[in-house]
Design a protein around this motif. Structure first.
Motif, PDB file in Angstrom:
ATOM      1  N   ALA A   9       0.840  -1.200   0.000  1.00  0.00           N
ATOM      2  CA  ALA A   9       0.000   0.000   0.000  1.00  0.00           C
ATOM      3  C   ALA A   9       0.874   1.249   0.000  1.00  0.00           C
ATOM      4  CB  ALA A   9      -0.918  -0.007   1.212  1.00  0.00           C
ATOM      5  N   LEU A  10       1.944   1.232   0.775  1.00  0.00           N
ATOM      6  CA  LEU A  10       2.853   2.381   0.815  1.00  0.00           C
ATOM      7  C   LEU A  10       3.454   2.641  -0.559  1.00  0.00           C
ATOM      8  CD1 LEU A  10       4.507   4.483   2.480  1.00  0.00           C
ATOM      9  CD2 LEU A  10       6.253   2.696   2.685  1.00  0.00           C
ATOM     10  N   LEU A  11       3.933   1.603  -1.194  1.00  0.00           N
ATOM     11  CA  LEU A  11       4.627   1.775  -2.467  1.00  0.00           C
ATOM     12  C   LEU A  11       3.683   2.023  -3.634  1.00  0.00           C
ATOM     13  CD1 LEU A  11       7.317  -0.991  -1.969  1.00  0.00           C
ATOM     14  CD2 LEU A  11       7.563   1.482  -1.631  1.00  0.00           C
ATOM     15  N   LEU A  26       3.555  -5.413  21.159  1.00  0.00           N
ATOM     16  CA  LEU A  26       4.473  -5.001  20.110  1.00  0.00           C
ATOM     17  C   LEU A  26       4.704  -3.508  20.155  1.00  0.00           C
ATOM     18  CD1 LEU A  26       2.699  -3.505  17.628  1.00  0.00           C
ATOM     19  CD2 LEU A  26       1.805  -5.810  17.503  1.00  0.00           C
ATOM     20  N   GLU A  27       5.707  -3.077  19.429  1.00  0.00           N
ATOM     21  CA  GLU A  27       5.960  -1.659  19.206  1.00  0.00           C
ATOM     22  C   GLU A  27       5.679  -1.401  17.738  1.00  0.00           C
ATOM     23  OE1 GLU A  27       9.554   1.606  19.419  1.00  0.00           O
ATOM     24  OE2 GLU A  27       9.710  -0.245  20.557  1.00  0.00           O
ATOM     25  N   LEU A  28       4.823  -0.441  17.465  1.00  0.00           N
ATOM     26  CA  LEU A  28       4.399  -0.165  16.099  1.00  0.00           C
ATOM     27  C   LEU A  28       4.967   1.168  15.641  1.00  0.00           C
ATOM     28  CD1 LEU A  28       2.547  -1.003  13.716  1.00  0.00           C
ATOM     29  CD2 LEU A  28       0.757   0.340  14.807  1.00  0.00           C
ATOM     30  N   LEU A  29       5.554   1.164  14.468  1.00  0.00           N
ATOM     31  CA  LEU A  29       6.033   2.380  13.834  1.00  0.00           C
ATOM     32  C   LEU A  29       5.274   2.556  12.533  1.00  0.00           C
ATOM     33  CD1 LEU A  29       9.866   1.833  14.318  1.00  0.00           C
ATOM     34  CD2 LEU A  29       8.325   3.179  15.752  1.00  0.00           C
ATOM     35  N   ARG A  30       4.955   3.787  12.205  1.00  0.00           N
ATOM     36  CA  ARG A  30       4.192   4.061  10.991  1.00  0.00           C
ATOM     37  C   ARG A  30       5.002   4.966  10.078  1.00  0.00           C
ATOM     38  NH1 ARG A  30      -1.862   6.701  10.800  1.00  0.00           N
ATOM     39  NH2 ARG A  30      -2.112   6.594   8.539  1.00  0.00           N
ATOM     40  N   LEU A  31       5.052   4.608   8.812  1.00  0.00           N
ATOM     41  CA  LEU A  31       5.707   5.431   7.809  1.00  0.00           C
ATOM     42  C   LEU A  31       4.629   5.909   6.837  1.00  0.00           C
ATOM     43  CD1 LEU A  31       8.282   6.593   6.556  1.00  0.00           C
ATOM     44  CD2 LEU A  31       8.546   4.443   5.306  1.00  0.00           C
ATOM     45  N   ARG A  32       4.288   7.164   6.953  1.00  0.00           N
ATOM     46  CA  ARG A  32       3.253   7.733   6.078  1.00  0.00           C
ATOM     47  C   ARG A  32       3.819   7.937   4.667  1.00  0.00           C
ATOM     48  NH1 ARG A  32      -1.110   9.829   8.917  1.00  0.00           N
ATOM     49  NH2 ARG A  32      -0.810   9.834  11.165  1.00  0.00           N
ATOM     50  N   PRO A  33       2.957   7.885   3.658  1.00  0.00           N
ATOM     51  CA  PRO A  33       3.443   8.039   2.282  1.00  0.00           C
ATOM     52  C   PRO A  33       4.251   9.322   2.066  1.00  0.00           C
ATOM     53  CG  PRO A  33       1.180   7.261   2.269  1.00  0.00           C
ATOM     54  CD  PRO A  33       1.523   7.580   3.700  1.00  0.00           C
ATOM     55  N   GLU A  34       3.823  10.423   2.660  1.00  0.00           N
ATOM     56  CA  GLU A  34       4.557  11.680   2.468  1.00  0.00           C
ATOM     57  C   GLU A  34       5.947  11.619   3.116  1.00  0.00           C
ATOM     58  OE1 GLU A  34       1.511  12.178   5.783  1.00  0.00           O
ATOM     59  OE2 GLU A  34       1.433  11.463   3.726  1.00  0.00           O
ATOM     60  N   ALA A  35       6.069  10.867   4.200  1.00  0.00           N
ATOM     61  CA  ALA A  35       7.375  10.698   4.834  1.00  0.00           C
ATOM     62  C   ALA A  35       8.267   9.817   3.972  1.00  0.00           C
ATOM     63  CB  ALA A  35       7.222  10.107   6.233  1.00  0.00           C
ATOM     64  N   THR A  40      12.961   9.421   0.374  1.00  0.00           N
ATOM     65  CA  THR A  40      13.595   9.130  -0.909  1.00  0.00           C
ATOM     66  C   THR A  40      14.295  10.364  -1.468  1.00  0.00           C
ATOM     67  OG1 THR A  40      11.572   9.547  -2.187  1.00  0.00           O
ATOM     68  CG2 THR A  40      11.977   7.277  -1.484  1.00  0.00           C
ATOM     69  N   ASP A  41      13.740  11.530  -1.208  1.00  0.00           N
ATOM     70  CA  ASP A  41      14.369  12.776  -1.671  1.00  0.00           C
ATOM     71  C   ASP A  41      15.602  13.132  -0.858  1.00  0.00           C
ATOM     72  OD1 ASP A  41      12.434  13.128  -3.627  1.00  0.00           O
ATOM     73  OD2 ASP A  41      11.231  14.530  -2.428  1.00  0.00           O
ATOM     74  N   GLU A  42      15.540  12.922   0.450  1.00  0.00           N
ATOM     75  CA  GLU A  42      16.588  13.416   1.348  1.00  0.00           C
ATOM     76  C   GLU A  42      17.687  12.405   1.660  1.00  0.00           C
ATOM     77  OE1 GLU A  42      14.552  14.935   4.791  1.00  0.00           O
ATOM     78  OE2 GLU A  42      13.516  16.475   3.613  1.00  0.00           O
ATOM     79  N   LEU A  50      15.845   0.393   2.896  1.00  0.00           N
ATOM     80  CA  LEU A  50      14.503   0.072   3.388  1.00  0.00           C
ATOM     81  C   LEU A  50      13.696  -0.628   2.303  1.00  0.00           C
ATOM     82  CD1 LEU A  50      12.353   0.229   5.593  1.00  0.00           C
ATOM     83  CD2 LEU A  50      11.812   2.523   4.790  1.00  0.00           C
ATOM     84  N   LEU A  51      13.741  -0.130   1.097  1.00  0.00           N
ATOM     85  CA  LEU A  51      13.020  -0.747  -0.016  1.00  0.00           C
ATOM     86  C   LEU A  51      13.495  -2.185  -0.257  1.00  0.00           C
ATOM     87  CD1 LEU A  51      10.980  -0.502  -2.324  1.00  0.00           C
ATOM     88  CD2 LEU A  51      12.807   0.491  -3.713  1.00  0.00           C
ATOM     89  N   GLN A  52      14.800  -2.412  -0.192  1.00  0.00           N
ATOM     90  CA  GLN A  52      15.325  -3.764  -0.369  1.00  0.00           C
ATOM     91  C   GLN A  52      14.796  -4.703   0.709  1.00  0.00           C
ATOM     92  OE1 GLN A  52      19.449  -2.589  -0.415  1.00  0.00           O
ATOM     93  NE2 GLN A  52      19.611  -2.901  -2.629  1.00  0.00           N
ATOM     94  N   GLY A  53      14.703  -4.219   1.941  1.00  0.00           N
ATOM     95  CA  GLY A  53      14.148  -5.034   3.020  1.00  0.00           C
ATOM     96  C   GLY A  53      12.677  -5.342   2.801  1.00  0.00           C
ATOM     97  N   LEU A  54      11.921  -4.352   2.328  1.00  0.00           N
ATOM     98  CA  LEU A  54      10.499  -4.566   2.069  1.00  0.00           C
ATOM     99  C   LEU A  54      10.304  -5.587   0.952  1.00  0.00           C
ATOM    100  CD1 LEU A  54       9.187  -0.885   2.269  1.00  0.00           C
ATOM    101  CD2 LEU A  54       9.029  -2.664   4.023  1.00  0.00           C
TER     102      LEU A  54
END
Length: 66
Positions: A9-11, A26-35, A40-42, A50-54
């Protein structure tokens, strides 16, 4: 990297198609699409790692079901 969900969904910028229920604390972390876009820009090398892991996680799950 721990377990993750919602990576497609993110990609693809679509809504997730599944509901997740944790069976243990559990510990949950969220990566929003804008982040993700900002990352990717920064910091391209970090975004690539991260993409390779996904992708590896998706590949593992596909292998498990085939």
């Amino acid at each position: 990297m721990g377990n993750f969900f919602g990576e497609l969904a993110l990609l693809s910028r679509r809504r997730r198609a599944a509901t997740i229920v944790a069976s243990t604390p559990l510990e949950l972390l969220r990566l929003r699409p804008e982040a993700w876009v900002r990352l990717t820009d920064e910091d391209g090398p970090l975004a690539l790692k991260l993409l390779q892991g996904l992708v590896a996680g998706v590949s593992d799950r596909l292998t498990d079901i085939t």
